[in-house]
Enzyme design. Sequence first.
Site, PDB file in Angstrom:
ATOM      1  N   CYS A 290       0.829  -1.204   0.000  1.00 22.52           N
ATOM      2  CA  CYS A 290       0.000   0.000   0.000  1.00 22.52           C
ATOM      3  C   CYS A 290       0.864   1.255   0.000  1.00 22.52           C
ATOM      4  CB  CYS A 290      -0.925  -0.003   1.213  1.00 22.52           C
ATOM      5  SG  CYS A 290      -2.053   1.410   1.241  1.00 22.52           S
TER       6      CYS A 290
ATOM      7  N   GLY B   3      -3.925  -4.591 -12.596  1.00 28.30           N
ATOM      8  CA  GLY B   3      -4.419  -4.398 -13.948  1.00 28.30           C
ATOM      9  C   GLY B   3      -5.170  -5.565 -14.541  1.00 28.30           C
TER      10      GLY B   3
END
Length: 313
Positions: free
Chosen positions: A83, A197
């Site tokens: 993160c 993605g």
Amino acid sequence: MMDWTDSHCRVFHRMMSRETLLYTEMVTAPALVRGGVTHLLDFDPSEHPVALQLGGSDPEELAEATRMAVDRGYDEVNLNVGCPSDRVQSGTFGAVLLKDPDLVARCTAAMIRAAGPVEVTVKCRIGVDDQDAEAVLPDFLDRVSDAGVRRFTIHARKAWLQGLSPKENRDIPPLDYPLVHRMKAEWPDLHLSINGGITSLTQAEEHLAAGMDGVMIGRAAYQQPADILLTADSRIFGAADPMRDPGEVALAMIPHIERHLSNGGKLSQVTRHMLGLFAGRPGARHWRRVLSENAHRPDADARLIEDAMAELA
């Protein structure tokens, strides 16, 4: 996926797939150990298999948080080393830990000792900022696997800790799938999953066919859950799909909604996760409108699901 994959979201997703592993939002070890916010560990038994994702950088705190997770019955405890948000960096955890693989090794070793039979895993990026990912990622896998971690999920992008927002970090740094595939070839004994993605089951199947052990899908599974989850069990796991269409899922959520309301909860706390259920299908816009405009009303109840479905025709 902070503020997204709460328990209501996971119950909803589990309706569509029995086989996929679901992850919690990232919960920080300090919040659990020092802050006492143990309600963040709550989950519904229907969510299994479910992994708790932890953030932190203190081995003792992470070990204690891991013990708490094991006591609650989680199937896996995952350390987030991916993160990139400012809030995470200020706490010295998340992607910034890629700069200190020895600390990650100490953290995971402590977590493994505390976890007993429950597996401890790591989610990471391929590098941060100007690091050479070709050198950093293999070194990271070496050091952390030496500490006992056997499963990694690798987001195939760098994280830029300065200059990019968390949203931009999901889109702007280029994807390097070949690097992650090479890591699997070089570490055949590690269980390596790929992330970043990936927006369809077809793409997931391509990565699995290329040798990856698993695929993590985040935002696409949230934004178009039926497309990702309704046939995941049959296509990926060779198992029977629990439900056939989004309408069946919507109706199956009504008992959960009614229980939540009877406990004093709000309808919108559940339906906010269901807005994308009919994404790409006729009537999807009307479904979203009915839920968005009405779920916050004080008198809103589970009948709103049927009202919204009536707009699909």
